[in-house]
Design a protein around this motif. Sequence first.
Motif, short mmCIF file in Angstrom:
data_model
loop_
_atom_site.label_atom_id
_atom_site.label_comp_id
_atom_site.label_asym_id
_atom_site.label_seq_id
_atom_site.Cartn_x
_atom_site.Cartn_y
_atom_site.Cartn_z
N LYS A 147 0.82 -1.21 0.00
CA LYS A 147 0.00 0.00 0.00
C LYS A 147 0.86 1.26 0.00
CE LYS A 147 -4.22 -1.86 2.06
NZ LYS A 147 -5.13 -1.85 3.23
N HIS A 148 2.10 1.12 0.47
CA HIS A 148 3.01 2.28 0.51
C HIS A 148 4.15 2.15 -0.51
CE1 HIS A 148 0.98 3.59 4.16
NE2 HIS A 148 1.08 2.36 4.62
N ALA A 149 4.10 1.11 -1.33
CA ALA A 149 5.18 0.87 -2.29
C ALA A 149 4.98 1.71 -3.55
CB ALA A 149 5.23 -0.61 -2.66
N ALA A 150 6.06 1.88 -4.29
CA ALA A 150 6.02 2.61 -5.56
C ALA A 150 7.21 2.17 -6.40
CB ALA A 150 6.06 4.12 -5.33
N TYR A 151 7.12 2.38 -7.69
CA TYR A 151 8.26 2.11 -8.56
C TYR A 151 9.37 3.12 -8.27
CZ TYR A 151 5.59 -1.21 -11.34
OH TYR A 151 4.87 -2.30 -11.75
N ASP A 152 10.60 2.66 -8.34
CA ASP A 152 11.75 3.54 -8.12
C ASP A 152 11.96 4.39 -9.38
OD1 ASP A 152 14.10 4.79 -7.56
OD2 ASP A 152 15.32 2.98 -7.42
N THR A 153 11.68 5.68 -9.24
CA THR A 153 11.84 6.59 -10.38
C THR A 153 12.86 7.69 -10.07
OG1 THR A 153 9.94 7.87 -9.58
CG2 THR A 153 9.51 6.18 -11.27
N THR A 154 13.80 7.38 -9.16
CA THR A 154 14.79 8.39 -8.78
C THR A 154 15.65 8.82 -9.97
OG1 THR A 154 16.25 6.60 -8.03
CG2 THR A 154 14.91 7.71 -6.36
N ARG A 155 15.79 7.95 -10.97
CA ARG A 155 16.56 8.32 -12.16
C ARG A 155 15.70 9.04 -13.20
NH1 ARG A 155 19.83 3.32 -14.38
NH2 ARG A 155 18.16 2.08 -13.46
N GLY A 156 14.43 9.26 -12.84
CA GLY A 156 13.54 10.00 -13.73
C GLY A 156 13.54 11.48 -13.41
N SER A 157 12.59 12.19 -14.02
CA SER A 157 12.53 13.64 -13.86
C SER A 157 11.07 14.09 -13.91
CB SER A 157 13.32 14.32 -14.98
OG SER A 157 13.07 15.71 -15.00
N THR A 158 10.78 15.22 -13.26
CA THR A 158 9.46 15.83 -13.36
C THR A 158 9.40 16.85 -14.50
OG1 THR A 158 10.08 17.50 -11.72
CG2 THR A 158 8.96 15.53 -10.90
N ASP A 159 10.52 17.05 -15.16
CA ASP A 159 10.60 18.01 -16.26
C ASP A 159 10.24 17.31 -17.57
OD1 ASP A 159 11.07 20.19 -17.86
OD2 ASP A 159 13.24 19.84 -17.96
N ARG A 160 8.94 17.18 -17.82
CA ARG A 160 8.49 16.43 -19.00
C ARG A 160 8.34 17.37 -20.20
NH1 ARG A 160 5.97 14.11 -14.73
NH2 ARG A 160 4.12 15.41 -14.89
N THR A 161 9.46 17.65 -20.82
CA THR A 161 9.45 18.54 -21.99
C THR A 161 9.28 17.77 -23.29
OG1 THR A 161 11.87 18.44 -22.03
CG2 THR A 161 10.86 20.28 -20.85
N SER B 288 5.82 7.09 -17.22
CA SER B 288 5.83 7.01 -15.76
C SER B 288 5.19 5.69 -15.34
CB SER B 288 5.04 8.16 -15.13
OG SER B 288 5.57 9.41 -15.48
N PRO B 289 5.90 4.83 -14.59
CA PRO B 289 5.29 3.61 -14.06
C PRO B 289 4.50 3.92 -12.79
CG PRO B 289 7.61 3.68 -13.46
CD PRO B 289 7.34 4.92 -14.26
N LEU B 290 3.33 3.32 -12.66
CA LEU B 290 2.44 3.57 -11.53
C LEU B 290 2.03 2.26 -10.88
CD1 LEU B 290 0.20 6.10 -13.46
CD2 LEU B 290 1.74 6.72 -11.60
N LEU B 291 1.84 2.30 -9.56
CA LEU B 291 1.49 1.12 -8.79
C LEU B 291 0.34 1.47 -7.86
CD1 LEU B 291 2.60 -1.84 -8.14
CD2 LEU B 291 3.68 -0.77 -6.15
N GLY B 292 -0.54 0.49 -7.59
CA GLY B 292 -1.63 0.79 -6.67
C GLY B 292 -2.31 -0.45 -6.14
#
Length: 447
Positions: free
Chosen positions: A218-232, A237-241
Amino acid sequence: MPSLFKRSLLPKLRSFPLTADAVGILSGAAEFRRCLLEQIASATRRIYIVALYLQQDEAGQEILDALHAAKLARPELDVVVVVDWLRAQRGLIGAGKQPGNSAWYQEMTRTHASEVPIYGVPVQTRELFGVLHLKGFVIDDCVIYSGASLNNVYLHKLDKYRYDRYHLLRNRELADSMQHLVQHGLVASKAVHRLDLPNLPTTRSLRNDIGDLRSRLKHAAYDTTRGSTDRTGLSVSPLLGVGKNNPLNRVICELIASAQQQLTICTPYFNLPLAIIREINRALARGVKIDIVVGDKTANDFYIPPSEPFRVISALPYLYEISLRRFAKRHQRNIDSGQLNLHLWRDGDNTYHLKGMWIDRRYTLLTGNNLNPRAFRLDLENALLIDDPHGEWLEPRRLELAEIFQHTRRIEHFQNLETLAEYPMGVAKFLKRVSRVRIERLLYRIL
């Protein structure tokens, strides 16, 4: 546009950059099978297969044989298969008492020189209340994403197919992120055990470990530390739920809320959660054109022809049609104006398992999520959100939608859909009974 949500997730999602030629779409189940076998045979570093089930039939045997052959040829290859723990230990619904796929897995491990570990993930202590519904195969730096499981009909091995979506994404960061979740978030759990080895623990004995796993997920998520929020540019984006109000559910609702011109939704089982219904109504009110593609009841994987003996499970396609008819009746004015288009998919005796969303000319959601209450509350789900702010990927997107619509017909009026009085006798009798005792609402929440 400003978010309609107080705690919006969309702007905060970290994503991995893509190039348009790094995302491919396969045209059907047979091509999906061929591609999967080719990718397995050419793998050099890793193969991570995650599916609801790997079935003991001709197609399942072909996949498992290919995995053993790849491991035998390259012993250093990291091969992992992950399926649902409970689904693997029962037979097919309506097929009588069967040992389940786990017995076959154990026989394959016993008779092969190579070793392909098959792990069972128990999302809940009972299958009715939640299963592993993650999707995605990681092979080297390629992610093959589909809502399909692995058997004859999903892979079009024989004469029938179950229609789904099939995408290839070549992106090392995405592949690493998806592998990391499987390796550290699932396989490392005390609740997860190998199904291909004998003397399996009972589900009852794992009750505490299963509760701990679900709590962690319930608190897990994909590791996206090598990603960015700057979507130019084009990105994914991988999503988990899992569970109520999880991040994937919230993003799905936000995507619908962000639509300004066009929204397309596909689901095989028309039983939309209240949160989605609410956002669809708001989108219609602000003038968004909406297309919803669902399977005809005869293209539902639970459909049983009236000529065969009635089983309770065969009432499900009719329940979904009742839900669709109610929705169409409430929105007949939008249907008449052409703003809302409800499409039924049917292609002979084949079945429909396709899900996902297309939002304006920007977002495309790939997911195994059925967009129903069960997916929103019980099952462990994931998705890949493709963001295309500059229209770099519009043509492949258009071609996929054209192929989906090829076997559909538009519902012109809610009265075009059958009523209870027109249903087979066994189905009508059962549905009248569950309606009288007021458990229809419960069925919609768990099926």
